[in-house]
Design an enzyme around this catalytic site. Structure first.
Site, short mmCIF file in Angstrom:
data_model
loop_
_atom_site.label_atom_id
_atom_site.label_comp_id
_atom_site.label_asym_id
_atom_site.label_seq_id
_atom_site.Cartn_x
_atom_site.Cartn_y
_atom_site.Cartn_z
N THR A 72 5.83 6.80 12.39
CA THR A 72 5.97 5.85 13.49
C THR A 72 6.74 4.60 13.09
O THR A 72 7.61 4.12 13.84
CB THR A 72 4.59 5.45 14.03
OG1 THR A 72 3.94 6.61 14.57
CG2 THR A 72 4.70 4.39 15.11
N CYS A 130 3.43 13.04 12.09
CA CYS A 130 2.54 11.94 11.71
C CYS A 130 2.00 12.31 10.34
O CYS A 130 1.58 13.45 10.12
CB CYS A 130 1.41 11.77 12.72
SG CYS A 130 0.13 10.61 12.17
N THR A 131 2.01 11.37 9.41
CA THR A 131 1.67 11.70 8.03
C THR A 131 0.21 12.02 7.82
O THR A 131 -0.18 12.44 6.73
CB THR A 131 2.11 10.56 7.08
OG1 THR A 131 1.61 9.31 7.57
CG2 THR A 131 3.62 10.49 7.00
N THR A 146 5.01 6.63 6.67
CA THR A 146 4.53 6.88 8.01
C THR A 146 5.74 7.20 8.87
O THR A 146 6.82 6.65 8.66
CB THR A 146 3.80 5.65 8.59
OG1 THR A 146 3.70 5.78 10.01
CG2 THR A 146 4.53 4.37 8.30
#
Length: 230
Positions: free
Chosen positions: A85, A197-198, A83
């Site tokens: 974030t 963002c993944t 991820t």
């Protein structure tokens, strides 16, 4: 082949994509019966999301360090945080374990630089777009100029991630909204767009943008394959 440790479940939608990309990449390089050696620690994202929006980054960091240590103890040779974030916790993780952490921003920046580009738009969660842990690394380590959407567009991008993409919902209306955000970033001078963002790769592909899209999930997984097979 080295053992890749995956800190995932944030969300599992993108973690599943990591697993697919890692195994597909190893198979493509080493033959039809080959697959990746990997370990996955998968969080309950409901707990992560609650702590993120409460701003409790100390608790988040403790949980991420615990996951990293468990993977190291289980035999991982390198770590991936699946991820963007949660790379806010990357420095603390690196200090807590004895195996390397492959930071998602680095292969992304390398690909952008290899394409001869230097001014990029960034899409991601509000945390990734607004805070400096990600943009600062792109700027300070890789010399990239990073443009983020204005406040209203950031809210739209963030809402679609948390309300739809992490639940596997892919909406044509949301795709149109992202296309509009991208168009405004391009008008502001972005030469490319980072899908930071993944989950965004579930929604967008190259035809949705007038400039190149750099998918952090695919680039991160490819870098992990390179490291594992080196």
């Amino acid at each position: 082949m080295k053992m890749v440790g995956l800190i995932g479940g944030m969300s599992w939608e993108s973690s599943a994509e990591y697993y697919r990309l890692l195994n597909q990449g190893v198979r493509d390089r080493w033959g039809p019966t080959a697959s990746a050696r990997c370990l996955l620690w998968s969080f309950d994202f409901a707990e992560i999301e609650r702590l993120q929006h409460a701003g409790d980054w100390d608790a988040l960091t403790e949980g991420m360090i615990d996951a990293a240590r468990r993977l190291e103890d289980a035999g991982a040779d390198l770590l991936l945080i699946c991820t963007n974030t949660m790379h806010r916790t990357a420095p603390a993780i690196e200090a807590a374990v004895g195996i390397p952490l492959l930071h998602i921003a680095d292969p992304t920046a390398a690909a952008i630089r290899a394409a001869g580009l230097s001014r990029v738009g960034l899409l991601g969660t509000a945390f990734t777009m607004k805070q400096d842990f990600y943009r600062g690394r792109l700027r300070d380590r890789h010399g990239l100029e990073v443009i983020v959407p204005p406040t209203e567009d950031r809210a739209t991008v963030h809402r679609i991630i948390y309300d739809e993409l992490i639940a596997g919902i892919v909406s044509p209306a949301s795709r149109d909204a992202y296309r509009a955000v991208i168009a405004r970033l391009v008008a502001a001078g972005a030469q490319a767009i980072i899908l930071g963002c993944t989950e965004i790769m579930l929604l967008l592909d190259a035809q949705d943008s007038a400039v190149p899209l750099f998918d952090t999930t695919a680039l991160h997984a490819r870098a992990a394959i390179d490291a594992a097979l080196a």
